[in-house]
Write a protein that holds these residues in place. Structure first.
Motif, PDB file in Angstrom:
ATOM      1  N   GLU A 117     -41.692 -15.198  33.525  1.00 34.99           N
ATOM      2  CA  GLU A 117     -42.760 -15.092  34.508  1.00 34.99           C
ATOM      3  C   GLU A 117     -43.295 -16.488  34.804  1.00 34.99           C
ATOM      4  N   GLY A 118     -43.429 -16.801  36.100  1.00 36.53           N
ATOM      5  CA  GLY A 118     -43.915 -18.122  36.482  1.00 36.53           C
ATOM      6  C   GLY A 118     -42.778 -19.112  36.628  1.00 36.53           C
ATOM      7  N   ASP A 119     -43.111 -20.407  36.668  1.00 33.22           N
ATOM      8  CA  ASP A 119     -42.122 -21.475  36.815  1.00 33.22           C
ATOM      9  C   ASP A 119     -41.461 -21.741  35.474  1.00 33.22           C
ATOM     10  N   SER A 120     -40.141 -21.958  35.521  1.00 34.85           N
ATOM     11  CA  SER A 120     -39.355 -22.225  34.312  1.00 34.85           C
ATOM     12  C   SER A 120     -38.518 -23.474  34.543  1.00 34.85           C
ATOM     13  N   GLU A 121     -38.419 -24.286  33.515  1.00 38.03           N
ATOM     14  CA  GLU A 121     -37.671 -25.538  33.592  1.00 38.03           C
ATOM     15  C   GLU A 121     -36.619 -25.534  32.492  1.00 38.03           C
ATOM     16  N   PHE A 122     -35.359 -25.780  32.874  1.00 36.89           N
ATOM     17  CA  PHE A 122     -34.244 -25.797  31.941  1.00 36.89           C
ATOM     18  C   PHE A 122     -33.731 -27.227  31.849  1.00 36.89           C
ATOM     19  N   LEU A 123     -33.744 -27.782  30.639  1.00 36.68           N
ATOM     20  CA  LEU A 123     -33.288 -29.143  30.414  1.00 36.68           C
ATOM     21  C   LEU A 123     -31.810 -29.211  30.061  1.00 36.68           C
ATOM     22  N   GLN A 124     -31.216 -28.101  29.723  1.00 38.60           N
ATOM     23  CA  GLN A 124     -29.808 -28.026  29.360  1.00 38.60           C
ATOM     24  C   GLN A 124     -29.136 -26.962  30.228  1.00 38.60           C
ATOM     25  N   PRO A 125     -27.811 -26.906  30.229  1.00 38.27           N
ATOM     26  CA  PRO A 125     -27.132 -25.879  31.058  1.00 38.27           C
ATOM     27  C   PRO A 125     -27.557 -24.470  30.691  1.00 38.27           C
ATOM     28  N   LEU A 126     -27.635 -23.620  31.705  1.00 34.85           N
ATOM     29  CA  LEU A 126     -28.031 -22.225  31.548  1.00 34.85           C
ATOM     30  C   LEU A 126     -26.799 -21.346  31.767  1.00 34.85           C
ATOM     31  N   TYR A 127     -26.501 -20.506  30.804  1.00 40.21           N
ATOM     32  CA  TYR A 127     -25.377 -19.581  30.899  1.00 40.21           C
ATOM     33  C   TYR A 127     -25.945 -18.165  30.946  1.00 40.21           C
ATOM     34  N   ALA A 128     -25.666 -17.461  32.021  1.00 38.19           N
ATOM     35  CA  ALA A 128     -26.188 -16.107  32.194  1.00 38.19           C
ATOM     36  C   ALA A 128     -25.212 -15.307  33.032  1.00 38.19           C
ATOM     37  N   LYS A 129     -25.182 -14.025  32.792  1.00 39.27           N
ATOM     38  CA  LYS A 129     -24.333 -13.130  33.569  1.00 39.27           C
ATOM     39  C   LYS A 129     -24.980 -12.791  34.897  1.00 39.27           C
ATOM     40  N   GLU A 130     -26.294 -12.683  34.944  1.00 40.55           N
ATOM     41  CA  GLU A 130     -27.005 -12.312  36.166  1.00 40.55           C
ATOM     42  C   GLU A 130     -28.400 -12.918  36.140  1.00 40.55           C
ATOM     43  N   ILE A 131     -28.824 -13.467  37.278  1.00 40.16           N
ATOM     44  CA  ILE A 131     -30.162 -14.030  37.437  1.00 40.16           C
ATOM     45  C   ILE A 131     -30.787 -13.382  38.662  1.00 40.16           C
ATOM     46  N   GLN A 132     -31.925 -12.752  38.497  1.00 36.03           N
ATOM     47  CA  GLN A 132     -32.595 -12.101  39.606  1.00 36.03           C
ATOM     48  C   GLN A 132     -34.103 -12.254  39.464  1.00 36.03           C
ATOM     49  N   SER A 133     -34.785 -12.187  40.607  1.00 33.91           N
ATOM     50  CA  SER A 133     -36.233 -12.328  40.616  1.00 33.91           C
ATOM     51  C   SER A 133     -36.891 -10.971  40.413  1.00 33.91           C
ATOM     52  N   ARG A 134     -38.202 -11.015  40.309  1.00 38.03           N
ATOM     53  CA  ARG A 134     -38.933  -9.774  40.195  1.00 38.03           C
ATOM     54  C   ARG A 134     -38.878  -9.007  41.514  1.00 38.03           C
ATOM     55  N   PRO A 135     -38.990  -7.698  41.475  1.00 37.36           N
ATOM     56  CA  PRO A 135     -38.969  -6.921  42.730  1.00 37.36           C
ATOM     57  C   PRO A 135     -40.086  -7.347  43.672  1.00 37.36           C
ATOM     58  N   GLY A 136     -39.698  -7.685  44.898  1.00 38.66           N
ATOM     59  CA  GLY A 136     -40.675  -8.108  45.891  1.00 38.66           C
ATOM     60  C   GLY A 136     -41.012  -9.578  45.864  1.00 38.66           C
ATOM     61  N   SER A 137     -40.391 -10.368  44.977  1.00 37.08           N
ATOM     62  CA  SER A 137     -40.676 -11.796  44.876  1.00 37.08           C
ATOM     63  C   SER A 137     -39.398 -12.577  45.126  1.00 37.08           C
ATOM     64  N   PRO A 138     -39.495 -13.734  45.799  1.00 32.67           N
ATOM     65  CA  PRO A 138     -38.289 -14.542  46.048  1.00 32.67           C
ATOM     66  C   PRO A 138     -37.867 -15.293  44.799  1.00 32.67           C
ATOM     67  N   LEU A 139     -36.648 -15.780  44.812  1.00 33.47           N
ATOM     68  CA  LEU A 139     -36.079 -16.563  43.720  1.00 33.47           C
ATOM     69  C   LEU A 139     -35.871 -17.987  44.217  1.00 33.47           C
ATOM     70  N   PHE A 140     -36.504 -18.979  43.556  1.00 33.24           N
ATOM     71  CA  PHE A 140     -36.412 -20.378  43.946  1.00 33.24           C
ATOM     72  C   PHE A 140     -35.608 -21.134  42.897  1.00 33.24           C
ATOM     73  N   LEU A 141     -34.661 -21.954  43.369  1.00 36.04           N
ATOM     74  CA  LEU A 141     -33.910 -22.870  42.528  1.00 36.04           C
ATOM     75  C   LEU A 141     -34.226 -24.273  42.987  1.00 36.04           C
ATOM     76  N   GLN A 142     -34.845 -25.072  42.131  1.00 37.20           N
ATOM     77  CA  GLN A 142     -35.329 -26.395  42.514  1.00 37.20           C
ATOM     78  C   GLN A 142     -34.810 -27.422  41.529  1.00 37.20           C
ATOM     79  N   SER A 143     -34.381 -28.579  42.068  1.00 31.99           N
ATOM     80  CA  SER A 143     -33.862 -29.651  41.234  1.00 31.99           C
ATOM     81  C   SER A 143     -34.182 -30.982  41.897  1.00 31.99           C
ATOM     82  N   SER A 144     -34.413 -32.004  41.073  1.00 31.47           N
ATOM     83  CA  SER A 144     -34.718 -33.330  41.614  1.00 31.47           C
ATOM     84  C   SER A 144     -33.475 -34.026  42.162  1.00 31.47           C
ATOM     85  N   LYS A 145     -32.280 -33.614  41.743  1.00 33.26           N
ATOM     86  CA  LYS A 145     -31.049 -34.241  42.217  1.00 33.26           C
ATOM     87  C   LYS A 145     -30.198 -33.252  43.001  1.00 33.26           C
TER      88      LYS A 145
END
Length: 327
Positions: A117-145
């Protein structure tokens, strides 16, 4: 000396008891032997009563005294302080990190996986089978590079890649498809062809569409109330079709302008000019006969090479008079 005698008796009795059997004869023998041993012990220790009467009883202090006791209390007190501080820090960390039975902080453990819930920051690679947002909320992917999406096969080899960075979006793969929500193909590209499945392709640039090679299409049409212009600035423009090329202007004019020659050629058929009025402007005029009068009626003459020119009409054909224009 007295204590040694007592210890000898004790050990002797213990050995006898451990080695004794259930037979009656053995029991009688053991009793006799114990009696003899006690007589010998009394003879070896005759001064036990004198020792007890002459020597003063010694008092042995049991415990820790002096500086050792103070050090022990100090270490016990220090250990209690460390335990209290450690317990307080543990409670504070649990409170700050919001540890609960369901998870920690914004991280919740559910039956389907992890929930952030809220903003999340990953400093290392993320391995997941599925990534989805909460119902009714958009999914943002943000990176400085950049944001990279890599797809690997079973041999850990890269087969598809999508990179969104500061220089643009780069896609790499065997095929790219774009479909509508209804499943209709809108755009497809691979090594062999590019397919546009939309009903209309609109090019909004001022320069239009530039094609380095040939274009095959069943229909070329301009937008309503717009002009259609086919242009080749430095080379030739060819329109070919095995069953014919049809050019229509239902509500306007059709103009064909060239700097050099304009050729209309039909190898096996004919060229028809079907109109109420046909104007051939700026045709050369032949010389009038000196004896004839000046007239405003001309006849169209055709040279053997196909050249047309005008000649003043007379009672007969006057094309022979101006035949020098065919040279």
């Amino acid at each position: 000396m007295y204590y040694n005698c007592i210890l000898n008796v004790f050990f002797f009795l213990e050995s006898l008891i451990s080695k004794s059997s259930s037979k009656a004869s053995d029991i009688i023998f053991n009793q006799h032997f114990i009696y003899v041993f006690l007589q010998m012990t009394q003879e070896q220790c005759p001064h036990r009563n004198n020792v007890q009467s002459t020597e003063k009883p010694q008092v042995y202090k049991v415990g820790i005294y002096g500086w050792r006791k103070r050090c022990l209390y100090f270490f016990v007190l220090l250990l209690m302080i460390l335990i209290v501080v450690n317990l307080a820090l543990t409670i504070w960390i649990l409170k700050v990190m919001n540890f609960t039975i369901d998870g920690m902080g914004h991280l919740r453990i559910t039956e389907k996986g992890l929930k952030l819930e809220g903003d999340s920051e990953f400093l290392q690679p993320l391995y997941a089978k599925e990534i989805q947002s909460r119902p009714g909320s958009p999914l943002f992917l943000q990176s400085s590079k950049n944001v990279s999406v890599n797809i690997l096969n079973e041999k850990k080899q890269l087969v598809s890649q999508l990179i969104a960075g500061s220089h643009g979006v780069h896609a790499r793969g065997k095929m790219l498809e774009v479909k509508s929500s209804a499943g209709k193909l809108l755009f497809s590209a691979d090594d062999h062809e590019v397919v546009v499945g939309a009903e209309r392709l609109r090019v909004m640039g001022a320069e239009g569409a530039v094609f380095s090679n040939s274009v095959e299409t069943p229909h070329v049409r301009a937008e309503p109330f717009k002009e259609l212009r086919l242009e080749s600035p430095t080379r030739s423009l060819y329109m070919e079709a095995p069953k014919g090329v049809k050019i229509e202007a239902d509500a306007g004019d059709f103009q064909a302008t060239c700097r050099s020659d304009l050729r209309l050629e039909s190898k096996d058929g004919e060229i028809s000019l079907d109109a109420r009025k046909i104007k051939l402007l700026r045709l050369p005029e032949g010389k009038a006969s000196p004896s004839g009068t000046r007239q405003t009626v001309f006849e169209v003459c055709v040279c053997p090479n196909g050249k047309l020119f005008l000649s003043q009409a007379g009672t007969g054909s006057t094309c022979q008079i101006s035949s020098n224009l065919c040279l």
